[in-house]
Write a protein that holds these residues in place. Structure first.
Motif, PDB file in Angstrom:
ATOM      1  N   UNK A  54     -16.036  54.708   2.361  1.00  0.00           N
ATOM      2  CA  UNK A  54     -16.841  55.672   3.115  1.00  0.00           C
ATOM      3  C   UNK A  54     -16.017  56.236   4.259  1.00  0.00           C
ATOM      4  N   UNK A  55     -16.450  57.421   4.718  1.00  0.00           N
ATOM      5  CA  UNK A  55     -15.835  58.040   5.886  1.00  0.00           C
ATOM      6  C   UNK A  55     -16.920  58.045   6.968  1.00  0.00           C
ATOM      7  N   UNK A  56     -16.585  57.514   8.096  1.00  0.00           N
ATOM      8  CA  UNK A  56     -17.551  57.477   9.196  1.00  0.00           C
ATOM      9  C   UNK A  56     -17.023  58.337  10.345  1.00  0.00           C
ATOM     10  N   UNK A  57     -17.852  59.217  10.856  1.00  0.00           N
ATOM     11  CA  UNK A  57     -17.496  60.075  11.981  1.00  0.00           C
ATOM     12  C   UNK A  57     -18.604  59.938  13.020  1.00  0.00           C
ATOM     13  N   UNK A  58     -18.244  59.781  14.253  1.00  0.00           N
ATOM     14  CA  UNK A  58     -19.234  59.612  15.307  1.00  0.00           C
ATOM     15  C   UNK A  58     -19.062  60.703  16.366  1.00  0.00           C
ATOM     16  N   UNK A  59     -20.165  60.987  16.977  1.00  0.00           N
ATOM     17  CA  UNK A  59     -20.149  61.952  18.090  1.00  0.00           C
ATOM     18  C   UNK A  59     -21.028  61.396  19.204  1.00  0.00           C
ATOM     19  N   UNK A  60     -20.617  61.628  20.429  1.00  0.00           N
ATOM     20  CA  UNK A  60     -21.433  61.142  21.533  1.00  0.00           C
ATOM     21  C   UNK A  60     -22.565  62.114  21.872  1.00  0.00           C
ATOM     22  N   UNK A  61     -22.625  63.232  21.145  1.00  0.00           N
ATOM     23  CA  UNK A  61     -23.699  64.204  21.355  1.00  0.00           C
ATOM     24  C   UNK A  61     -24.712  64.070  20.248  1.00  0.00           C
ATOM     25  N   UNK A  62     -25.966  64.272  20.616  1.00  0.00           N
ATOM     26  CA  UNK A  62     -27.029  64.276  19.612  1.00  0.00           C
ATOM     27  C   UNK A  62     -26.879  65.536  18.790  1.00  0.00           C
ATOM     28  N   UNK A  63     -27.022  65.373  17.463  1.00  0.00           N
ATOM     29  CA  UNK A  63     -26.820  66.475  16.517  1.00  0.00           C
ATOM     30  C   UNK A  63     -25.478  67.162  16.787  1.00  0.00           C
ATOM     31  N   UNK A  64     -24.441  66.333  16.892  1.00  0.00           N
ATOM     32  CA  UNK A  64     -23.127  66.840  17.232  1.00  0.00           C
ATOM     33  C   UNK A  64     -22.383  67.468  16.059  1.00  0.00           C
ATOM     34  N   UNK A  65     -22.959  67.407  14.864  1.00  0.00           N
ATOM     35  CA  UNK A  65     -22.274  67.961  13.688  1.00  0.00           C
ATOM     36  C   UNK A  65     -23.109  69.061  13.085  1.00  0.00           C
ATOM     37  N   UNK A  66     -22.421  70.087  12.637  1.00  0.00           N
ATOM     38  CA  UNK A  66     -23.096  71.212  11.998  1.00  0.00           C
ATOM     39  C   UNK A  66     -23.101  70.999  10.505  1.00  0.00           C
ATOM     40  N   UNK A  67     -23.838  71.862   9.795  1.00  0.00           N
ATOM     41  CA  UNK A  67     -23.824  71.788   8.324  1.00  0.00           C
ATOM     42  C   UNK A  67     -22.428  72.042   7.798  1.00  0.00           C
ATOM     43  N   UNK A  68     -21.658  72.876   8.414  1.00  0.00           N
ATOM     44  CA  UNK A  68     -20.263  73.132   8.016  1.00  0.00           C
ATOM     45  C   UNK A  68     -19.418  71.887   8.174  1.00  0.00           C
ATOM     46  N   UNK A  69     -19.692  71.141   9.297  1.00  0.00           N
ATOM     47  CA  UNK A  69     -18.965  69.888   9.486  1.00  0.00           C
ATOM     48  C   UNK A  69     -19.298  68.896   8.365  1.00  0.00           C
ATOM     49  N   UNK A  70     -20.573  68.829   7.977  1.00  0.00           N
ATOM     50  CA  UNK A  70     -20.991  67.910   6.914  1.00  0.00           C
ATOM     51  C   UNK A  70     -20.341  68.292   5.585  1.00  0.00           C
ATOM     52  N   UNK A  71     -20.318  69.625   5.274  1.00  0.00           N
ATOM     53  CA  UNK A  71     -19.684  70.075   4.021  1.00  0.00           C
ATOM     54  C   UNK A  71     -18.183  69.735   4.031  1.00  0.00           C
ATOM     55  N   UNK A  72     -17.573  69.914   5.215  1.00  0.00           N
ATOM     56  CA  UNK A  72     -16.157  69.599   5.332  1.00  0.00           C
ATOM     57  C   UNK A  72     -15.930  68.097   5.122  1.00  0.00           C
ATOM     58  N   UNK A  73     -16.803  67.245   5.651  1.00  0.00           N
ATOM     59  CA  UNK A  73     -16.671  65.803   5.441  1.00  0.00           C
ATOM     60  C   UNK A  73     -16.910  65.440   3.977  1.00  0.00           C
ATOM     61  N   UNK A  74     -17.872  66.096   3.320  1.00  0.00           N
ATOM     62  CA  UNK A  74     -18.112  65.852   1.893  1.00  0.00           C
ATOM     63  C   UNK A  74     -16.887  66.264   1.075  1.00  0.00           C
ATOM     64  N   UNK A  75     -16.293  67.408   1.409  1.00  0.00           N
ATOM     65  CA  UNK A  75     -15.079  67.853   0.703  1.00  0.00           C
ATOM     66  C   UNK A  75     -13.946  66.869   0.946  1.00  0.00           C
TER      67      UNK A  75
END
Length: 195
Positions: A11-32
């Motif tokens: 698995x790939x784990x990414x964390x952010x100290x901000x709530x809802x810190x990732x966009x849908x583009x970020x999620x697609x990029x992580x899936x890719x």
């Protein structure tokens, strides 16, 4: 998750100290990124497996070549040994024949199963007959043995065949075709097989 087919590889784990810190583009990029990581991991596993198989195959081929070399070496040594033994046997045969000729000895074999007599050249000289005129069977000897001595040969043959005697010594007379009467001393050893 990093997946290959239905299998989870990691698995790939990414964390952010901000709530809802990732966009849908970020999620697609992580899936890719996860898909590409899965492909890279699978390719690395295939490469390692193929490399291992290649090394095993090379080791097996080297072992086979070594064994083939050893077999060739052993075969050559065996052929050389056979040639040497054959030469020794031929030398011994020649010495035996020379000694038999010098002593006037004839050498023969009786194949009772097939009813054949096998004579060397000296036996034909002793009996004064050519190989073409001699029938090659035990009963043909009786044509040469003087009638009064034929029982001697018959008793020796009987003791060998019926009583399984292994050693014998007999003396009898023959009448050669040239009219000469010769007294022959015969000594033999019978060898029996399963027949």
């Amino acid at each position: 998750p990093i997946m290959i087919g239905d299998r989870i590889m990691g698995s790939i784990a990414v964390e952010s100290d901000k709530e809802n810190g990732f966009t849908e583009g970020d999620e697609r990029m992580l899936e890719t990124l996860a898909v590409q990581a899965a492909i890279a991991i699978e390719n690395a596993n295939l490469f390692a497996t193929n490399k291992k198989e290649i090394v095993e195959r090379q080791n097996a081929e080297a072992a086979l070549q070594y064994q083939a070399g050893k077999l060739i070496q052993l075969n050559n040594e065996l052929e050389q040994h056979v040639l040497e033994r054959t030469a020794e046997i031929e030398d011994t045969r020649k010495r035996l024949q020379l000694a038999a000729d010098a002593a006037g000895l004839g050498i023969w074999e009786w194949d009772n199963v097939n009813g054949r007599l096998i004579w060397d050249a000296q036996m034909y000289r002793i009996y004064g007959v050519s190989p073409e005129k001699f029938g090659g069977k035990l009963e043909n000897i009786y044509e040469y043995i003087i009638p009064e001595d034929q029982h001697i040969m018959s008793e020796a043959a009987y003791n060998i065949v019926v009583n399984l005697s292994t050693n014998y010594q007999i003396e009898y007379r023959i009448l050669r075709k040239d009219g000469e009467i010769c007294t022959l001393a015969q000594q033999g050893v019978a060898i029996f097989d399963e027949n």
